[in-house]
Write an enzyme that holds these catalytic residues in place. Structure first.
Site, short mmCIF file in Angstrom:
data_model
loop_
_atom_site.label_atom_id
_atom_site.label_comp_id
_atom_site.label_asym_id
_atom_site.label_seq_id
_atom_site.Cartn_x
_atom_site.Cartn_y
_atom_site.Cartn_z
N CYS A 87 13.26 -11.58 -17.47
CA CYS A 87 14.36 -11.40 -18.41
C CYS A 87 14.44 -12.57 -19.39
O CYS A 87 13.56 -12.74 -20.21
CB CYS A 87 15.66 -11.18 -17.63
SG CYS A 87 17.00 -10.54 -18.65
N HIS A 196 14.31 -6.99 -13.19
CA HIS A 196 14.53 -8.09 -12.24
C HIS A 196 14.01 -7.82 -10.83
O HIS A 196 14.74 -7.32 -9.98
CB HIS A 196 16.03 -8.38 -12.15
CG HIS A 196 16.60 -9.02 -13.37
ND1 HIS A 196 16.83 -10.37 -13.47
CD2 HIS A 196 16.95 -8.49 -14.56
CE1 HIS A 196 17.33 -10.64 -14.67
NE2 HIS A 196 17.40 -9.52 -15.35
N GLU A 198 13.61 -9.93 -8.50
CA GLU A 198 14.29 -10.78 -7.50
C GLU A 198 15.57 -10.15 -6.96
O GLU A 198 16.13 -10.64 -5.98
CB GLU A 198 14.56 -12.17 -8.09
CG GLU A 198 15.79 -12.32 -8.98
CD GLU A 198 15.61 -11.74 -10.39
OE1 GLU A 198 14.65 -10.97 -10.61
OE2 GLU A 198 16.45 -12.05 -11.25
#
Lengths: 234, 83
Positions: A87, A196, A198
């Site tokens: 991002c 994302h 994560e």
């Protein structure tokens, strides 16, 4: 040996804690790195996490790009160290010229937050070897300036060299050229993407999966890929 | 104090989502007749002293390296203005 993966915090970074948690869940040691520092603390790989460094002032990533730690990250990346930009971290990689192109405001102008399906187009980068080429994965996406743009020459070159790492499937959430969600450099050690990984690493906290609600962990293989690569080298 | 004004615009071939939004809002307040709106950025660099060639060169360098991203933007002018 335990791989050591650094996670850089800039003023306005939001996802450094989640990125560090993903690194730990994948089996490596997460090393916090500070934007004002000139040392990478001897880490084996670096994650530039998401957020709004310097409030996205000027352009997303434009000011963070000149942080002292970034000189070290750029040098290490050019030397072959695995670097993942998520991002705002992807925006930072393009501002640092480690990856081509740039991100502009989403074509529909709205902030988007959703679980997004991506197709893995290149399963040979430092961050994608634990995926299969052509595999679909679901990870969260949340951004306002997520529209990937580059000139046609650059886009053709990325396609020809297999450097489009991820493409949006089903819906292009921001108007990105050629549905590009993430790209890699020539060497395959630097990867940047808008969604994302994560946030999809632990059951109970990820996107909904066929198995159960919030059970999706499709993002974990980014980190296990890097770790496996580092341990093979060692 | 003299000021150097730097104007930065999105490249013509790059879609300008913000300009498009402004353009579609104009008719809503009864303003018609504009085919297109493009939105850019204006920077004012106030100079402490005289604008020498070196100062202008530094401003141009700032415009090319930090104030604009050549992938998506053009520096359309770097000019001295007395404010």
């Amino acid at each position: 040996m335990t791989a050591r993966i650094g996670v850089v915090t800039f003023p306005g970074t939001l996802d450094d804690r989640d990125a560090a948690r993903a690194v730990r869940l994948a089996g490596a040691e997460a090393v916090p790195l500070w934007h004002g520092s000139e040392s990478l603390e001897g880490v084996d790989a670096v994650v530039l996490p998401g957020g709004f460094s310097y409030g996205d002032y000027l352009r997303a990533g434009a000011i963070a790009r000149f942080a002292p730690i970034m000189d070290k990250v750029v040098d290490a990346a050019n030397g072959g160290m695995p670097v993942l930009g998520i991002c705002n971290g992807f925006q930072l990689l393009t501002e640092s010229h480690l990856l081509p192109g740039s991100m502009i405001k989403n074509d529909h102008l709205h902030f988007v937050c959703r679980d997004q399906t991506l197709r893995v187009e290149n399963a040979e980068t430092s961050w994608t070897t634990e995926y299969r080429e052509g595999e679909n994965i679901v990870i969260p996406l949340k951004n306002q300036d997520g529209q990937y743009v580059a000139d046609d020459y650059t886009l053709d070159q990325l396609e020809a060299e297999g450097r489009v790492a991820f493409r949006y499937v089903g819906w292009n959430p921001n108007g990105s050229r050629r549905d590009i969600a993430g790209i890699t450099n020539e060497r395959g050690n630097v990867v940047g993407l808008m969604p994302h990984p994560e946030h999809a690493v632990e059951k109970g906290f990820g996107p909904d999966s066929v198995e159960a609600g919030r059970a999706g962990t499709d993002g974990l293989a980014f980190f296990t890929s890097a770790i496996k690569g580092l341990l093979t080298l060692a | 104090m003299p000021t150097i004004v730097v104007d930065v615009m999105p490249k013509p071939e790059i879609l300008d989502p913000q300009g498009k939004a402004v353009s579609s809002a104009l008719p809503r307040i009864g303003i018609e007749g504009f085919a297109q709106v493009r939105q850019g950025k204006r920077f004012e660099l106030t100079v402490d002293g005289e604008v020498t060639d070196e100062v202008l060169a530094a401003a141009r360098k700032a415009a090319e390296t930090l104030l604009s991203n050549p992938v998506i933007e053009d520096v359309v002018s770097v000019a001295v203005e007395d404010v």
